[in-house]
Scaffold this motif. Structure first.
Motif, short mmCIF file in Angstrom:
data_model
loop_
_atom_site.label_atom_id
_atom_site.label_comp_id
_atom_site.label_asym_id
_atom_site.label_seq_id
_atom_site.Cartn_x
_atom_site.Cartn_y
_atom_site.Cartn_z
N UNK A 77 -6.04 -2.21 5.24
CA UNK A 77 -4.38 -2.31 4.78
C UNK A 77 -4.74 -0.41 5.16
N UNK A 78 -3.56 0.53 5.72
CA UNK A 78 -3.74 1.74 5.93
C UNK A 78 -5.00 2.74 5.23
N UNK A 79 -5.93 3.46 5.56
CA UNK A 79 -6.95 3.97 5.15
C UNK A 79 -7.89 3.18 4.21
N UNK A 80 -8.05 2.00 4.34
CA UNK A 80 -8.14 1.26 3.44
C UNK A 80 -9.37 0.33 4.13
N UNK A 81 -10.68 -0.16 3.41
CA UNK A 81 -11.45 -0.97 4.43
C UNK A 81 -10.71 -2.69 4.12
N UNK A 197 0.84 8.25 4.17
CA UNK A 197 1.10 6.89 4.27
C UNK A 197 2.25 6.09 4.48
N UNK A 199 3.54 4.02 2.67
CA UNK A 199 4.22 3.11 1.68
C UNK A 199 4.31 4.80 0.89
#
Lengths: 332, 215
Positions: A77-81, A197, A199
């Motif tokens: 996900x955006x900026x997420x592992x 982001x 969302x």
């Protein structure tokens, strides 16, 4: 927020579909929608190169999938592992029978998910070894170098690892070269504006108008100082002041230089900065053998720039020179 | 009131967890926005909802439902919360293996296992401003209440209060791990999003177990 998307919760899915439609010669889908591979992967008898990370850094990470570069990528996900499953499936997609080198950046989520994925792979006798990039100088002091984040230096690490695997090296040799690459690399970022982001809908940090944040991270992690924006030449000097003494880079060093915009900074400004960087490095007697300028590793629509430098020995020089073909980086 | 619930009929507890996360999606993101990316509620809601779709009808037993939740979080969610909550729930499920009833003894074991599971996969300690700061005091409080002679329901109440107190104590902590840790002193003064969702999860579990004991 003036941005282009459909459903903010599915920007990653939608973007991946676009990438696959646009570049079928470079990117191929796998059974896992969050894993892409190069069409020739898995390549028999070649060590597989895998990376992965959060989205929003395009062309990283998926843009470095390609010949002479990364075999398979896990997309988060955006900026997420990416999930452990995504990393694991990327290992499988990259495995040509000689093991897999997972070359990724030092973030809590990535560390956990890679650890789980490596454990899972070991259960079916797939050997995965890792190198964790930690090139971001301002993110921790030198005596805590293992805590530093991985940033744009990862690109040079992938290039080196990918080229070494292409030479037919075994897994330990690929890992050793990739580790050497990141150990010889230092980076710093400067942020001029925050990013949002989709969302979330609003920026989750702020930089006051007319100010810049020195040492900012790729997700807006705070840097070491906030100050009024300085002229380009002084910004260039400031960045070099942070990274040159840290390695240290010295007179007569051969170096590779990567200047990346963070997403919304005009490319011409990167060249304004480079004009000064080139002048200083020349004055200091350093020889720039490889140069990359452009949006190589971004943070959504953040304004700002990162500077990455690698000190070369003959092996790193050779591996950076080797041919590669990916969306983000091509060498002929 | 009975002092235990039937494990095979308790899969609905996981449905209640999913509902609680979804109901608090915006609040969790808002808390995260102060020192993180602001996407904690969004990503948790996405992962928990995906798990809900896999539970099926009729609902599976509690350990099966917890394992479905765990696998979905580990496989689909990613980030830091995927592995951390994935381990938390699978560790809980492991303690239900071979049991028919969930009573205070089993619940105490579930809580300890959850704490150990999160410790194993993460790199944080208690006091680092993470979900452990809700989980650890809750685990300890439940043990103490049960050992001191309170019944299961009362011990669950004590645990819920301790989880909340632990959550609120993260306001005064400085983040030592994860993205917020880069803020150093600037991470002080706001709740930790992980401790907040952990408190919500523990309180939802406690409430659901108590309701089933009354029913």
């Amino acid at each position: 927020m003036n941005r282009i998307f459909n459903n903010p919760d599915f920007v990653v899915e939608d973007a991946v579909r676009g990438y696959l439609k646009a570049h079928p010669d470079i990117l191929a889908a796998t059974e896992n929608a969050r894993v892409l591979r190069r069409p020739l992967a898995p390549q028999k008898d070649k060590v597989g190169i895998v990376t992965g990370g959060g989205s929003g850094h395009e062309p990283a990470f998926l843009g470095y999938v390609g010949d002479g570069m990364v075999d398979a990528v896990a997309v988060g996900e955006i900026f997420s592992s990416p999930s452990a499953k995504a990393f694991h499936d990327a290992f499988v997609a990259a495995d040509g029978g000689r093991g897999v080198a997972c070359l990724y950046g030092n973030y809590a989520g990535d560390n956990m998910n890679v650890k789980l994925a490596v454990k899972q792979a070991a259960k079916h006798d797939l050997t995965v070894k890792t190198v964790v990039a930690n090139d971001d100088v301002p993110s921790a002091p030198k005596d805590e170098i293992k805590k530093r984040r991985g940033v744009a230096g990862e690109i040079l690490m992938w290039k080196v690892g990918g080229a070494r695997a292409d030479e037919g090296a075994d897994l330990d040799e690929v890992i050793a070269s990739a580790q050497k690459a990141i150990d010889a690399t230092r980076s710093i970022g400067i942020g001029l504006s925050p990013c949002t982001i989709p969302a979330v809908g609003k920026p989750n940090f702020s930089i006051e108008d007319g100010h810049m944040e020195v040492g900012i991270g790729h997700h807006g992690e705070p840097g070491v100082a906030v100050m009024p924006i300085k002229p380009a030449n002084e910004i260039a000097d400031l960045m070099l002041d942070h990274i040159l003494p840290d390695l240290p880079f010295e007179k007569d060093d051969d170096v590779a230089l990567l200047v990346s915009g963070l997403g919304a900074t005009p490319i011409m400004e990167l060249y304004i900065l480079y004009d000064r960087l080139a002048e200083v490095l020349q004055a200091r007697g350093m020889n720039t053998r490889h140069l990359f300028i452009g949006n190589y590793f971004t943070s959504l629509e953040m304004q700002g720039v990162t500077l990455t430098m690698m000190r070369l020995d003959s092996e790193l020089d050779r591996l950076l020179s080797a041919p590669a073909r990916s969306l983000g980086l091509t060498r002929i | 009131m009975t002092a235990s619930i039937a494990i095979k009929d308790a899969g609905g507890l996981v449905v209640e967890l999913i509902e609680a996360i979804n109901a608090n999606r915006g609040w969790l993101s808002e808390i995260d926005g102060a020192i993180g990316d602001g996407d904690h509620g969004i990503n948790m809601s996405k992962g928990f909802t995906a798990a809900g779709a896999k539970l099926g009808d009729p609902l599976p037993s509690l350990p099966d439902a917890l394992n479905t939740l765990s696998e979905t979080l580990i496989e689909d969610l990613g980030g830091s919360m995927g592995p951390l909550y994935g381990y938390l729930f699978s560790s809980m499920a492991d303690e239900l293996e071979g049991q028919e009833r969930l009573d205070a003894e089993v619940f105490a074991k579930m809580m300890h296992a959850a704490f150990e599971g999160v410790k194993e996969i993460g790199s944080a300690d208690v006091g680092d401003k993470t979900l452990l700061d809700a989980l650890y005091p809750a685990t300890e409080a439940f043990d103490e209440a049960w050992r001191s002679g309170k019944d299961f329901a009362e011990s669950l109440d004590t645990m819920s209060a301790a989880a909340e107190k632990g959550r609120d104590a993260t306001v005064d902590m400085v983040a030592k791990v994860g993205r917020a840790s880069r803020l150093g002193e600037r991470s002080r003064g706001v709740l930790d999003a992980g401790a907040t969702s952990c408190c919500l999860i523990l309180q939802t579990l406690a409430k659901g177990i108590k309701q089933r004991m009354q029913g």
